[in-house]
Design an enzyme around this catalytic site. Structure first.
Site, PDB file in Angstrom:
ATOM      1  N   SER A 221      -0.435   3.305   0.752  1.00  0.00           N
ATOM      2  CA  SER A 221      -1.831   3.398   1.175  1.00  0.00           C
ATOM      3  C   SER A 221      -2.080   4.773   1.797  1.00  0.00           C
ATOM      4  O   SER A 221      -1.812   5.790   1.146  1.00  0.00           O
ATOM      5  CB  SER A 221      -2.134   2.262   2.155  1.00  0.00           C
ATOM      6  N   ARG A 290     -13.069  -5.371  10.404  1.00  0.00           N
ATOM      7  CA  ARG A 290     -11.834  -5.923   9.847  1.00  0.00           C
ATOM      8  C   ARG A 290     -12.129  -6.886   8.705  1.00  0.00           C
ATOM      9  O   ARG A 290     -11.380  -6.949   7.718  1.00  0.00           O
ATOM     10  CB  ARG A 290     -11.035  -6.633  10.933  1.00  0.00           C
ATOM     11  N   ASP A 436      -5.571  -3.832  -7.326  1.00  0.00           N
ATOM     12  CA  ASP A 436      -6.037  -3.071  -6.170  1.00  0.00           C
ATOM     13  C   ASP A 436      -7.475  -2.610  -6.406  1.00  0.00           C
ATOM     14  O   ASP A 436      -7.759  -1.910  -7.378  1.00  0.00           O
ATOM     15  CB  ASP A 436      -5.125  -1.857  -5.956  1.00  0.00           C
ATOM     16  N   HIS A 470      -4.578  -4.533  -2.820  1.00  0.00           N
ATOM     17  CA  HIS A 470      -4.013  -3.346  -2.163  1.00  0.00           C
ATOM     18  C   HIS A 470      -2.821  -3.703  -1.286  1.00  0.00           C
ATOM     19  O   HIS A 470      -1.883  -2.916  -1.161  1.00  0.00           O
ATOM     20  CB  HIS A 470      -5.112  -2.679  -1.337  1.00  0.00           C
TER      21      HIS A 470
END
Length: 474
Positions: A221, A290, A436, A470
């Site tokens: 990432s 979040r 992803d 991801h």
């Protein structure tokens, strides 16, 4: 019927209508709506206000593995469980500012060889700490526990693994929540930082440890960005590069997703322009940010497999009834999952660190014009000449056996190949994940093709399947 008669009838009916309206109002009063999700949020805020330790609260932040998917739950690291390197000299940053000094928190696994040539630098994602795996000082499982240890991918029988909390973070390294030289929290007086700045700070740590050259620079990432940046800045000090679910150029799509997170966070009145450390933190904005992030970290097929359209159980443990009336609060299991993810994160991580580090991800761009605009240079190579970005001066990448070529390369592709030229002599492994949506495989394919166009003959590429999006790298 004449006008007088019609008015007379209306007047006779008026008391009945008034009575009906009164009855409706009484019913409406009796049926005042309730919102348990809103009440729960208010109760959470009350608990935070009542606690003088809310910034370090771990209440309700430990998620079970069944709730959190592949993400390992880990608490805020204890200062006694990691090492801290203090760099007492100023660090010049990419965008013109200077940090007078800084700390870098780090943890290690394995044994450093006498020649100090077996070091793997492991780079983290946005919100991870240095605790990538369990240690004697901190036996809690780390965020990459399955990959670090004897006989594992990062084999500690052979390698000395170092993982840091990035510059700008809140788990021991200098960031917005740290104290400035005057003893005040930096807050949003902290300077804008880049991925390059994070790597520069890490290499100051390597200098301190006497490590001249890395065996490998590894990251997933945002860590995949750092692994590339390390090789670009220090091509003679990086032996190999592994970039997992990363990119060499943040795309508009991922920038948009992170912008949405920052927007809801900064809209929280408790954010207070970043100066909230002595008051109530922006936990609502963090929770919503979040939730948005979690959606980008996973995939639709995973949601279907894990939750489908299942309805949550009632508080009394009874199974949901098909005749149950829907509400505006979470009804579906997927809603409760996102709600839980937001709740368990909103006090675990510093809001300003989220803003600064996510912005650093947006700014990352290894195309030649972007590098030239920042006057970036490697430690051993002069910057490529402007003509290097010309498509006529470069060969098209050879057809790849690992992935189909795009119908048309993006307009920035030759500029990316020119920018990646300092990496052409370093063996590089690139991994992408087919599910992803935050860093789509097209970005890893583009990176591989650009490296080959830049002259690299030591690039390997693999795509991983699965439905975990991801977060597959975890």
């Amino acid at each position: 019927m004449n006008l007088i008669t019609r008015n007379s009838l209306r007047l006779r009916a008026l008391p009945h209508r008034l009575s009906s309206l009164t009855s409706l109002r009484q019913q409406a009063t009796c049926a005042t709506p309730t919102f348990p999700c809103v009440d729960a949020h208010a109760a959470r805020e009350s608990r935070i206000l009542a606690s003088s330790f809310y910034r370090y609260s771990q209440t309700d932040t430990q998620a079970s593995s069944s709730d959190s998917g592949p993400e390992p739950p880990y608490a805020r690291p204890n200062p006694l469980s990691y090492n801290t390197y203090h760099h007492q000299y100023p660090l010049e940053l990419t965008y013109g500012s200077t940090l007078p000094s800084f700390d870098i928190a780090y943890e290690t696994w394995g044994i450093l060889s006498p020649s100090r040539d077996n070091v793997i630098l492991l780079h983290t994602g946005l919100s991870a700490s240095s605790h990538a795996a369990s240690t004697e000082l901190n036996p809690t499982e780390g965020w990459w526990e399955k990959f670090i240890g004897p006989g594992r991918a990062l084999d500690t029988n052979h390698f000395f693994v170092i993982c840091t909390n990035v510059l700008g973070g809140c788990y021991g390294s200098t960031g917005p929540s740290s104290l400035d030289p005057e003893g005040q929290r930096y807050a949003t007086r902290f300077p804008i930082i880049s991925i390059f700045d994070m790597v520069q700070a890490q290499f100051k740590l390597l200098d301190h440890l006497g490590v001249q050259k890395l065996y490998a620079s590894v990251g997933s990432s945002m860590g995949g960005m750092q692994s590339l940046a390390a090789g670009w800045l220090f091509p003679d000090r990086v032996g190999k590069i592994v970039s997992i679910s990363g990119t060499a150029r943040s795309s508009p799509g991922s920038i948009a997703m992170r912008h949405a997170q920052r927007s809801v966070l900064m809209a929280d009145s408790n954010w207070n322009n970043g100066f909230y450390y002595d008051n109530l933190p922006p936990h609502t904005g963090m929770k919503l940010a979040r939730q948005i992030a979690t959606i980008t970290y996973r995939s639709g097929p995973e949601w279907d497999q894990r939750f489908g359209r299942k309805i949550r159980e009632l508080k009394d443990g009874q199974s949901p009834s098909p005749s149950r009336s829907p509400t505006l609060c979470p009804d579906f299991l997927i809603e409760t999952y996102l709600d839980h993810q937001g709740e368990q994160f909103c006090l675990k991580y510093d809001a300003n660190s989220l803003l600064y580090i996510s912005k650093a991800m947006d700014l990352f761009d290894l195309t030649l014009p972007a590098l030239q605009e920042l006057a970036m240079t490697t430690t051993t190579h002069a910057p490529p000449s402007p003509s290097a970005s010309s498509s006529s001066s470069r060969q098209s990448p050879a057809p790849s056996k690992s992935h189909p070529p795009p119908l048309h390369y993006a307009p920035h592709f030759p500029e990316l190949a020119a920018g990646l030229e300092p990496l052409k002599s370093i063996p590089i492994l690139v991994l992408g994940v087919q599910s992803d949506i935050l860093f789509p495989v097209e970005q890893q394919r583009e990176l591989v093709d650009a490296l080959r166009m830049a002259g690299s003959t030591q690039v390997s590429y693999f795509e991983l399947g699965g439905v975990w999006g991801h977060d597959t790298f975890l």
